[in-house]
Design a protein around this motif. Structure first.
Motif, mmCIF file in Angstrom:
data_model
loop_
_atom_site.group_PDB
_atom_site.id
_atom_site.type_symbol
_atom_site.label_atom_id
_atom_site.label_comp_id
_atom_site.label_asym_id
_atom_site.label_seq_id
_atom_site.Cartn_x
_atom_site.Cartn_y
_atom_site.Cartn_z
ATOM 1 N N ILE A 1 -5.673 -32.030 -22.330
ATOM 2 C CA ILE A 1 -6.379 -30.910 -21.711
ATOM 3 C C ILE A 1 -5.363 -29.797 -21.470
ATOM 4 O O ILE A 1 -4.301 -30.039 -20.885
ATOM 5 C CB ILE A 1 -7.055 -31.335 -20.390
ATOM 6 C CG1 ILE A 1 -8.039 -32.486 -20.652
ATOM 7 C CG2 ILE A 1 -7.757 -30.161 -19.727
ATOM 8 C CD1 ILE A 1 -8.584 -33.130 -19.388
ATOM 9 N N ARG A 2 -5.700 -28.595 -21.903
ATOM 10 C CA ARG A 2 -4.803 -27.461 -21.750
ATOM 11 C C ARG A 2 -5.540 -26.361 -21.001
ATOM 12 O O ARG A 2 -6.570 -25.860 -21.455
ATOM 13 C CB ARG A 2 -4.345 -26.942 -23.119
ATOM 14 C CG ARG A 2 -3.691 -28.014 -24.002
ATOM 15 C CD ARG A 2 -2.336 -28.442 -23.451
ATOM 16 N NE ARG A 2 -1.708 -29.473 -24.275
ATOM 17 C CZ ARG A 2 -1.725 -30.769 -23.986
ATOM 18 N NH1 ARG A 2 -2.338 -31.200 -22.891
ATOM 19 N NH2 ARG A 2 -1.119 -31.639 -24.778
ATOM 20 N N VAL B 1 -0.801 -27.171 -17.688
ATOM 21 C CA VAL B 1 -1.275 -25.936 -17.060
ATOM 22 C C VAL B 1 -0.272 -24.836 -17.380
ATOM 23 O O VAL B 1 0.906 -24.923 -17.006
ATOM 24 C CB VAL B 1 -1.424 -26.097 -15.534
ATOM 25 C CG1 VAL B 1 -1.916 -24.800 -14.909
ATOM 26 C CG2 VAL B 1 -2.369 -27.250 -15.207
ATOM 27 N N ARG B 2 -0.737 -23.803 -18.107
ATOM 28 C CA ARG B 2 0.127 -22.675 -18.442
ATOM 29 C C ARG B 2 -0.060 -21.581 -17.398
ATOM 30 O O ARG B 2 -1.173 -21.144 -17.119
ATOM 31 C CB ARG B 2 -0.182 -22.153 -19.839
ATOM 32 C CG ARG B 2 0.744 -21.037 -20.293
ATOM 33 C CD ARG B 2 1.045 -21.135 -21.792
ATOM 34 N NE ARG B 2 -0.143 -21.251 -22.592
ATOM 35 C CZ ARG B 2 -0.823 -20.194 -23.104
ATOM 36 N NH1 ARG B 2 -0.422 -18.972 -22.843
ATOM 37 N NH2 ARG B 2 -1.881 -20.390 -23.848
ATOM 38 N N LEU B 3 1.066 -21.155 -16.810
ATOM 39 C CA LEU B 3 1.051 -20.178 -15.731
ATOM 40 C C LEU B 3 1.280 -18.770 -16.262
ATOM 41 O O LEU B 3 1.776 -18.590 -17.370
ATOM 42 C CB LEU B 3 2.140 -20.520 -14.707
ATOM 43 C CG LEU B 3 2.123 -21.940 -14.128
ATOM 44 C CD1 LEU B 3 3.267 -22.119 -13.151
ATOM 45 C CD2 LEU B 3 0.785 -22.243 -13.462
ATOM 46 N N PRO B 4 0.929 -17.747 -15.474
ATOM 47 C CA PRO B 4 1.256 -16.368 -15.871
ATOM 48 C C PRO B 4 2.769 -16.243 -16.095
ATOM 49 O O PRO B 4 3.561 -16.742 -15.301
ATOM 50 C CB PRO B 4 0.811 -15.544 -14.664
ATOM 51 C CG PRO B 4 -0.182 -16.387 -13.951
ATOM 52 C CD PRO B 4 0.231 -17.803 -14.170
ATOM 53 N N GLY B 5 3.150 -15.632 -17.159
ATOM 54 C CA GLY B 5 4.564 -15.533 -17.484
ATOM 55 C C GLY B 5 4.998 -16.529 -18.525
ATOM 56 O O GLY B 5 6.119 -16.452 -19.040
ATOM 57 N N LEU C 1 -9.985 -22.790 -20.205
ATOM 58 C CA LEU C 1 -9.661 -24.050 -20.882
ATOM 59 C C LEU C 1 -9.369 -23.771 -22.351
ATOM 60 O O LEU C 1 -10.232 -23.308 -23.092
ATOM 61 C CB LEU C 1 -10.811 -25.045 -20.741
ATOM 62 C CG LEU C 1 -10.843 -25.910 -19.466
ATOM 63 C CD1 LEU C 1 -9.607 -26.780 -19.368
ATOM 64 C CD2 LEU C 1 -11.000 -25.062 -18.221
ATOM 65 N N GLU C 2 -8.149 -24.031 -22.743
ATOM 66 C CA GLU C 2 -7.715 -23.840 -24.126
ATOM 67 C C GLU C 2 -8.025 -25.077 -24.957
ATOM 68 O O GLU C 2 -8.315 -25.008 -26.152
ATOM 69 C CB GLU C 2 -6.220 -23.546 -24.145
ATOM 70 C CG GLU C 2 -5.668 -23.064 -25.451
ATOM 71 C CD GLU C 2 -4.195 -22.712 -25.327
ATOM 72 O OE1 GLU C 2 -3.809 -21.650 -25.845
ATOM 73 O OE2 GLU C 2 -3.439 -23.502 -24.708
#
Length: 407
Positions: free
Chosen positions: A36-37, A18-22, A68-69
């Motif tokens: 899963i990204r 999970v990529r967060l803001p920032g 979802l990337e």
């Protein structure tokens, strides 16, 4: 951050980043399976998901706050389902249950009509794009793993027909008749007279048109009627996929009405989603966006009401993974016609339904949901004392017959 700790506690299997803001990335799971990204696109959405994941995750996907990337929303929800055992099931306390019953489950006549309209008065053109030709919007019955959705829905109707022990000329009530497919099939196959009741004007109009087109309007009649206002008696009563909309506070009223309407030698079959792990509550996102007023019962909540109504349970059948397979078929068909559905509604609607269909499938695969069929009677000797008659009747009904018009 609390969200980090929560995610690491509840996602222990699989491969999720999970990529967060920032730009920070949280890597979760044990690295097995599909990668899963997912991206949370803003701090606002991060805060909302952290504060109330059961509601905000679906909202974030609908509104573009969760992207979802790699993988799909179904893959993400399935991963969450496979990790469900690490997340304790929430149960409502007595005070919360009282409030939920009073605020969300009362389903008085006007509210029941509004709740039905929210979901079932959507355009039939939507439903035609992912249901079978007969527009069966309930759990199918897969007699073998290779059965198509059409075969499984026909088998479901055949299975219910067999349990009803129909005889020519009987009066049958279909509570929550949908677009009329089951009622029309019963009227044609068993030469019975069926009254179908619904609270959806869209379903009512199409059911009546189908009856007229099939030349069955004299034996299959449909009306916009609340089950509480039906007058009897009836020799047979069937209800498929409607009991989930009754609301927990109304269970006794429902079965009292079934008992009042059912002839002394009558048979009723109630087909409903249930939960294996005892009373709980409706998932909040589902309650807000998909099925307001809906509740999935445990059998422990249903059977005491059956008993108090003076009805005898003559048969109980649990269909475990049949609805998971039904939902998988609906989801695949929805995706295949997604561009057409987006043209009917919009992209947000498509994402909402993708989330709904995936969450529902996960509930049956990983969270203990199933379908129960209760066969009820007033007399102990109304139905045969072994279940052989069900298979025998299904074999007779499997003989090719004229198809009822689907439109």
């Amino acid at each position: 951050m609390a969200l980090h700790a929560y995610l690491r506690r509840v996602i222990r299997e699989g491969d999720l980043t999970v990529r967060l803001p920032g730009g920070e990335a949280i890597v979760l799971g044990d690295g097995t399976g599909m990668a899963i990204r997912a991206i949370i696109t803003s701090r606002r959405w991060l805060a909302r998901i952290a504060a109330n994941p059961s509601m905000a995750l679906g909202e974030a996907y609908m509104e573009g706050g969760l992207v979802l990337e790699s993988g799909t929303i179904h893959d993400l929800i399935d991963l969450a389902g496979r990790n469900a055992r690490y997340r304790p099931l929430k149960r409502a306390g007595a005070l919360q249950r009282w409030w939920l019953d009073r605020r969300l489950q009362a389903n008085a006549r006007r509210q029941a009509r509004a709740n039905v309209a929210h979901h079932y008065d959507l355009s039939v053109d939507l439903y035609r794009r992912f249901l079978d030709v007969d527009l069966q919007y309930s759990c199918a019955y897969f007699p073998h793993p290779a059965a198509s959705l059409e075969e499984a829905q026909v088998a479901k109707k055949r299975h219910l027909t067999a349990k009803l022990l129909l005889a020519r000329g009987q009066r049958v009530l279909d509570i929550g008749c949908g677009w009329g497919g089951l009622a029309l099939s019963l009227a044609e196959a068993a030469q019975v007279n069926v009254d179908g009741v619904t609270l959806s004007t869209e379903q009512l109009n199409l059911a009546r048109a189908r009856a007229e087109a099939a030349g069955l309007s004299d034996r299959a009649r449909f009306s916009l009627t609340d089950y509480r206002d039906v007058a009897g008696p009836y020799d047979r009563i069937v209800s498929v996929g409607m009991f989930e909309h009754v609301g927990r506070p109304n269970y006794q009223t429902y079965f009292d009405q079934v008992a009042r309407l059912l002839a002394d030698d009558g048979v009723a079959v109630i087909h409903s989603i249930g939960r294996a792990d005892g009373p709980a509550f409706t998932q909040p996102w589902i309650a807000k966006y998909i099925f307001p007023g809906g509740y999935i019962p445990a059998l422990s909540e249903v059977l005491p009401c059956v008993e108090r109504a003076g009805l005898i349970v003559t048969d109980v059948e649990i269909l475990r993974l049949h609805y998971a397979e039904t939902l998988a078929a609906w989801r695949a068909r929805f995706q295949a016609r997604r561009e057409e559905i987006a043209a009917l509604y919009d992209e947000r609607f498509c994402r909402m339904w993708e989330f709904y269909l995936s969450c529902s499938e996960m509930a049956f695969r990983h969270r203990g949901h199933f379908v129960f069929q209760l066969q009820l009677a007033k007399r102990i000797d109304t139905v045969p004392i072994t279940r052989d008659y069900i298979g025998e009747a299904e074999a007779r009904l499997a003989t090719p017959a004229r198809r009822v018009a689907a439109a």
